[in-house]
Motif scaffolding. Structure first.
Motif, PDB file in Angstrom:
ATOM      1  N   GLN A  66       0.809  -1.220   0.000  1.00  0.00           N
ATOM      2  CA  GLN A  66       0.000   0.000   0.000  1.00  0.00           C
ATOM      3  C   GLN A  66       0.847   1.278   0.000  1.00  0.00           C
TER       4      GLN A  66
ATOM      5  N   ASP B 285       0.153   4.149  -2.430  1.00  0.00           N
ATOM      6  CA  ASP B 285      -1.243   4.598  -2.498  1.00  0.00           C
ATOM      7  C   ASP B 285      -1.430   6.114  -2.503  1.00  0.00           C
TER       8      ASP B 285
ATOM      9  N   ARG C 290      -1.041  -2.049  -8.966  1.00  0.00           N
ATOM     10  CA  ARG C 290      -2.048  -1.553  -8.036  1.00  0.00           C
ATOM     11  C   ARG C 290      -2.964  -0.598  -8.779  1.00  0.00           C
TER      12      ARG C 290
ATOM     13  N   ALA D 187      -6.040   1.355  -4.155  1.00  0.00           N
ATOM     14  CA  ALA D 187      -5.548   2.413  -3.266  1.00  0.00           C
ATOM     15  C   ALA D 187      -6.702   3.090  -2.530  1.00  0.00           C
TER      16      ALA D 187
END
Length: 152
Positions: free
Chosen positions: A33, A36, A141, A146
């Motif tokens: 993450q 993000d 991603r 996100a």
């Protein structure tokens, strides 16, 4: 429905400097993450990331490189090629740069990769995958990953 739209709009209107600071803080985020805040800020944060990228001591540099590839930010190609070609760079930054180049321009990555098939560890592996016609990207991603804080 309004609250979802408001949340999306809020992230898109985010100050790029705040997004970059949030990225550096990496607070309450797992490794998958980390990019993000940059993904949520979108293309507005790219110039800030590109300005920081030459700093070999940049915090979370691998994830910044990954963000540029993940978002297919073509303006990053010159910086990524510079990292790839710089033999004083750490091999995994060079590998990440080659992988990001592949995400942005597979053709350009295929031109560059043969020079690095004997590269150290990860760099050689990424280059060999590209030369063999395999996708070297092991992680991507989406904006929604996100936005929803999806953790894999």
């Amino acid at each position: 429905m309004f609250s979802l739209w408001w949340g999306v709009q809020k992230d898109q209107d985010r100050n790029p400097h705040e997004a970059l600071n949030d990225f550096y803080e990496a607070k309450d985020r797992a490794e998958d993450q980390l990019m993000d805040p940059l993904i949520l800020a979108g293309s507005d944060v790219v110039p800030l990331v590109l300005a920081e990228l030459p700093n070999k001591e940049m915090r979370l540099r691998r994830y910044a490189i990954g963000f540029l590839g993940n978002g297919r930010h073509s303006q990053a190609l010159p910086s990524l090629v510079t990292i790839l070609k710089d033999e004083s760079e750490i091999y995994y930054f060079r590998a990440d740069a080659l992988a990001a180049i592949y995400q942005i321009s597979p053709g350009r990555a295929k031109e560059l990769a043969p020079e690095y098939v004997n590269g150290k560890e990860l760099l050689g592996m990424v280059a060999k995958d590209i030369v063999a016609g395999k996708n070297p990207i092991y992680f991507e991603r989406t904006y929604w990953d996100a936005f929803w804080h999806v953790h894999n």
